[in-house]
Enzyme design. Sequence first.
Site, PDB file in Angstrom:
ATOM      1  N   GLY A 277      -8.821   3.354  -7.922  1.00 28.82           N
ATOM      2  CA  GLY A 277      -8.019   4.520  -8.296  1.00 28.82           C
ATOM      3  C   GLY A 277      -8.016   4.733  -9.805  1.00 28.82           C
ATOM      4  O   GLY A 277      -7.908   3.780 -10.580  1.00 28.82           O
TER       5      GLY A 277
ATOM      6  N   HIS B 252      -3.537   4.254  -2.213  1.00 30.74           N
ATOM      7  CA  HIS B 252      -4.499   3.302  -1.636  1.00 30.74           C
ATOM      8  C   HIS B 252      -5.166   3.900  -0.391  1.00 30.74           C
ATOM      9  O   HIS B 252      -6.369   3.748  -0.175  1.00 30.74           O
ATOM     10  CB  HIS B 252      -3.795   2.013  -1.202  1.00 30.74           C
ATOM     11  CG  HIS B 252      -3.186   1.222  -2.319  1.00 30.74           C
ATOM     12  ND1 HIS B 252      -1.827   1.099  -2.492  1.00 30.74           N
ATOM     13  CD2 HIS B 252      -3.753   0.506  -3.320  1.00 30.74           C
ATOM     14  CE1 HIS B 252      -1.582   0.342  -3.535  1.00 30.74           C
ATOM     15  NE2 HIS B 252      -2.729  -0.031  -4.064  1.00 30.74           N
TER      16      HIS B 252
ATOM     17  N   GLN C 158      -4.798 -12.471 -13.084  1.00 31.87           N
ATOM     18  CA  GLN C 158      -4.663 -11.283 -13.931  1.00 31.87           C
ATOM     19  C   GLN C 158      -3.233 -11.058 -14.408  1.00 31.87           C
ATOM     20  O   GLN C 158      -2.945 -10.060 -15.056  1.00 31.87           O
ATOM     21  CB  GLN C 158      -5.204 -10.048 -13.210  1.00 31.87           C
ATOM     22  CG  GLN C 158      -4.400  -9.564 -12.025  1.00 31.87           C
ATOM     23  CD  GLN C 158      -5.141  -8.504 -11.225  1.00 31.87           C
ATOM     24  OE1 GLN C 158      -6.105  -8.796 -10.530  1.00 31.87           O
ATOM     25  NE2 GLN C 158      -4.696  -7.268 -11.306  1.00 31.87           N
TER      26      GLN C 158
ATOM     27  N   LEU D 189       0.809  -1.216   0.000  1.00 35.69           N
ATOM     28  CA  LEU D 189       0.000   0.000   0.000  1.00 35.69           C
ATOM     29  C   LEU D 189       0.843   1.267   0.000  1.00 35.69           C
ATOM     30  O   LEU D 189       1.882   1.338   0.655  1.00 35.69           O
ATOM     31  CB  LEU D 189      -0.912   0.003   1.235  1.00 35.69           C
ATOM     32  CG  LEU D 189      -1.812  -1.214   1.387  1.00 35.69           C
ATOM     33  CD1 LEU D 189      -2.671  -1.062   2.641  1.00 35.69           C
ATOM     34  CD2 LEU D 189      -2.707  -1.414   0.161  1.00 35.69           C
TER      35      LEU D 189
END
Length: 280
Positions: free
Chosen positions: A146, A33, A60, A29
């Site tokens: 974000g 974040h 992913q 983080l």
Amino acid sequence: MRVIESISELRAAMRGHDRRGFVPTMGNLHDGHIDLTRIARREVGPDGLVIMSIFVNRLQFGPREDFDRYPRTFEQDCDKCRAAGVDIVFAPPESELYPVPQGYMVEPPAIQHELDGAVRPGHFRGVATVVLKLFNIVQPSVAVFGKKDYQQCRVLDGMVQQLNLGIKMVFGETVRAQDGLALSSRNGYLSEAERAEAPALYRELVSVAAFVREAPNADFRVLERDAETRLRQRGWLPDYVAIRRRQDLAVAQPGDQGLVVLAAARLGSTRLIDNLEVTG
Ligand code: PAF
């Protein structure tokens, strides 16, 4: 703050709390974040629950990507969450989220194959699949992502709308270092010299966005190619600089309004992405 690994324990902990603000992450983080957790808190209020998931999602990552070396800093992440007023960190082991090989996948529309998807085949399918699973587990009222991952925001927003998930999607502004570099977990891969060069990507976005603002009827394809050439001359390997419509990431045409400039480029062995909305 509670740190929870199992789905059943999480469900028990959330029972009775209808206002749930959810921030899905892969950990490591940074202030970007933490900013998302503040947005989540603002959305659900002092009595709501702010839940962050920390899970490095194998689905992913491509076979030659950085899944194994992706930075895992769990203890520090928990300290930051505690200080930020997060209520629950959900950090499932892989065996909890993928107890059997994931056979059912979320297949996003054609935009998944463009921009980052053209360079990272299957990436957005993996993102959408894990996020839908997490949404089903957490059942948030609000989810916060974000804008640094602009294409991810568009893909996930479309998923929420088209699959009628009934979750409010909120997108936080990109948080930048003083020199303009977008905060990212992958910045930690940069050598000292690369870190000094890295803000050039943002400066390129600023100059393309300014040009688009000043000359909205310019040939955008020429602007994109020129920006890529300038990056190449500085030693970058650009994947793309692209001027797109914010709403659907369709290729922007001269005169279009509501645009965003997106870029991805490799600096040494690190691939950085960034974007800037054209405003004013
Ligand atoms: O943006 C990320 O960190 C990841 O893509 C996400 C949304 C947590 C899914 O793994």
